[in-house]
Design a protein around this motif. Sequence first.
Motif, short mmCIF file in Angstrom:
data_model
loop_
_atom_site.label_atom_id
_atom_site.label_comp_id
_atom_site.label_asym_id
_atom_site.label_seq_id
_atom_site.Cartn_x
_atom_site.Cartn_y
_atom_site.Cartn_z
N THR A 143 0.92 -1.28 0.06
CA THR A 143 0.05 -0.09 -0.07
C THR A 143 0.80 1.08 -0.04
N ALA A 144 0.25 2.45 -0.65
CA ALA A 144 1.16 3.70 -0.56
C ALA A 144 0.32 4.65 -0.39
N PRO A 145 0.48 6.04 -0.15
CA PRO A 145 -0.58 7.17 -0.24
C PRO A 145 -0.67 7.41 -1.84
N HIS A 146 -1.87 7.85 -2.11
CA HIS A 146 -2.40 8.02 -3.50
C HIS A 146 -1.39 8.69 -4.11
N THR A 147 -0.60 9.69 -3.49
CA THR A 147 0.41 10.58 -4.49
C THR A 147 1.23 9.88 -5.17
N TRP A 148 1.60 8.36 -4.57
CA TRP A 148 2.58 7.53 -5.17
C TRP A 148 2.39 7.39 -6.58
N ALA A 149 1.00 7.08 -6.81
CA ALA A 149 0.73 6.54 -8.25
C ALA A 149 0.64 7.77 -9.08
N LEU A 150 0.30 8.95 -8.63
CA LEU A 150 0.25 10.13 -9.37
C LEU A 150 1.59 10.63 -9.69
N GLU A 151 2.66 10.24 -8.89
CA GLU A 151 3.86 10.50 -9.03
C GLU A 151 4.59 9.71 -10.12
N GLN A 152 4.10 8.48 -10.09
CA GLN A 152 4.58 7.32 -11.05
C GLN A 152 4.23 7.99 -12.44
N ILE A 153 3.05 8.41 -12.59
CA ILE A 153 2.46 8.72 -13.81
C ILE A 153 3.14 10.15 -14.21
N ASP A 154 3.33 10.94 -13.41
CA ASP A 154 4.16 12.17 -13.80
C ASP A 154 5.60 12.06 -14.27
N ALA A 155 6.31 10.84 -13.84
CA ALA A 155 7.44 10.39 -14.01
C ALA A 155 7.35 9.75 -15.57
N GLY A 156 6.28 9.34 -15.87
CA GLY A 156 6.21 8.68 -17.39
C GLY A 156 5.66 7.24 -17.39
N VAL A 157 5.33 6.81 -15.84
CA VAL A 157 4.96 5.50 -15.86
C VAL A 157 3.56 5.46 -16.27
N GLU A 158 2.98 5.12 -17.30
CA GLU A 158 1.63 5.48 -17.54
C GLU A 158 0.34 4.35 -16.84
N ASP A 159 0.98 3.25 -16.50
CA ASP A 159 0.13 2.33 -15.92
C ASP A 159 0.83 1.79 -14.75
N PRO A 160 0.97 2.27 -13.69
CA PRO A 160 1.72 2.07 -12.67
C PRO A 160 1.64 0.62 -11.97
N ARG A 161 2.57 -0.23 -11.64
CA ARG A 161 2.51 -1.45 -11.07
C ARG A 161 3.01 -1.38 -9.91
N CYS A 162 2.68 -2.65 -8.99
CA CYS A 162 3.16 -2.75 -7.70
C CYS A 162 4.64 -3.01 -7.82
N PRO A 163 5.51 -2.11 -6.94
CA PRO A 163 6.88 -2.45 -7.04
C PRO A 163 7.26 -3.62 -6.34
N ASP A 164 6.30 -4.49 -5.65
CA ASP A 164 6.79 -5.73 -5.07
C ASP A 164 6.42 -6.69 -5.72
N CYS A 165 5.22 -6.98 -6.47
CA CYS A 165 4.95 -8.06 -7.15
C CYS A 165 4.63 -7.88 -8.53
N GLY A 166 4.65 -6.71 -9.08
CA GLY A 166 4.24 -6.38 -10.45
C GLY A 166 3.01 -6.50 -10.95
N GLY A 167 1.95 -6.50 -9.66
CA GLY A 167 0.69 -6.69 -10.06
C GLY A 167 0.00 -5.26 -10.36
N LEU A 168 -1.30 -5.30 -10.56
CA LEU A 168 -1.84 -3.99 -10.81
C LEU A 168 -1.97 -3.24 -9.43
N VAL A 169 -2.05 -1.86 -9.58
CA VAL A 169 -2.51 -1.13 -8.28
C VAL A 169 -3.63 -0.38 -8.62
N LYS A 170 -4.39 -0.20 -7.34
CA LYS A 170 -5.76 0.65 -7.45
C LYS A 170 -5.99 1.58 -6.23
N SER A 171 -6.75 2.61 -6.59
CA SER A 171 -7.13 3.27 -5.44
C SER A 171 -7.80 2.56 -4.34
N ALA A 172 -7.50 2.66 -3.25
CA ALA A 172 -7.99 1.83 -2.17
C ALA A 172 -9.48 1.93 -1.83
#
Length: 263
Positions: A143-172
């Motif tokens: 889990t991470a704060p919602h800002t983590w996903a928006l920062e990934q997208i701002d860094a050019g990662v269009e479809d952020p994935r879980c850094p631990d298992c590579g799975g999908l991530v979603k707003s909680a």
Amino acid sequence: PSPSVQSLSRMLAGAERVVAFTGAGISTESGIPDFRSPGGIWTRYDPRDFTFDRYVADPEVRANSWAMRRAFFATHARPNAAHQALVELEVAGRLAGVVTQNIDGLHQEAGSRHVIEIHGTAREITCIGALPVDGAPDGCGFTAPHTWALEQIDAGVEDPRCPDCGGLVKSATISFGQQMPLDAVRRAQAEVAACDLLLVVGSSLQVYPAAALPGEARQHGAQVVIVNDEPTDLDGLAHLVVRGRAGEVLTAAVAGIGSDTLG
Ligand code: NAD
Ligand code: APR
């Protein structure tokens, strides 16, 4: 104050253990649109586009959801008088807790300490695993704060994935078709069963199983009050319906508790 607000003050003064049950309508005065009022989310978007299965299957739905999440937080919504009135009831030892369908975290930001979020929260993101099916995420626990996903997208990662298992991530948050958080639902049912007054604020009471809670409160002998600016599906179930804006009604009702005991 109106006779119904005076009645609400009397019921609050006489209650031992109040539980508040809130919906999107308690946050509209903070500038967050609800779902089913004119201008609400489902009057602008098709809920079928926001199901859990669509989110898992379609990267465009994921991108759209992140964009809406960014817009949601860009409103910098602040708690309003209705949230504050519930904090006052809690500080006065009258309110045992808040069960909310909202994902905005405004109850906690206002100072409510016992908040049960039965539809999750937009403030966090969670891993939902590589192949979540039937609304049951099989995430790895990341889990991470919602800002983590928006920062990934701002860094050019269009479809952020879980850094631990590579799975999908979603707003909680809990989307249509997604399993409700069983622990939160169980705790909400326990609170509702133990209260002697359920104060329902700002919900159209159309979505189950959340909308089953007022009926469960009645079955356990509690009084039910519905504060809403429109009729709801369950007004017939309430001992008292107060038609009006949440901020104004709750502020006046809580202020009236003192004068009532004096009277
Ligand atoms: P979702 O995936 O079912 O889709 C809803 C979409 O609408 C999402 O993309 C979401 O970001 C967006 N959205 C939700 N509320 C929004 C708002 N107030 N303003 C702008 N966009 C909004 O689910 P979701 O994202 O998890 O949103 C649905 C959840 O939102 C529900 O569980 C409901 O309880 C909650 N909700 C909360 C509030 C609030 O907290 N004040 C208001 C409306 C809806
Ligand atoms: N004061 C009082 N009532 C209000 C106010 C206000 N300021 N603003 C809106 N309302 C009322 C509306 O008239 C409406 O009846 O609050 C109710 C909000 O109902 P919905 O928009 O249906 O929101 P909610 O009941 O929380 O939706 C339940 O539906 O889409 C799902 O998961 C989502 O949690 C959400 C669930």
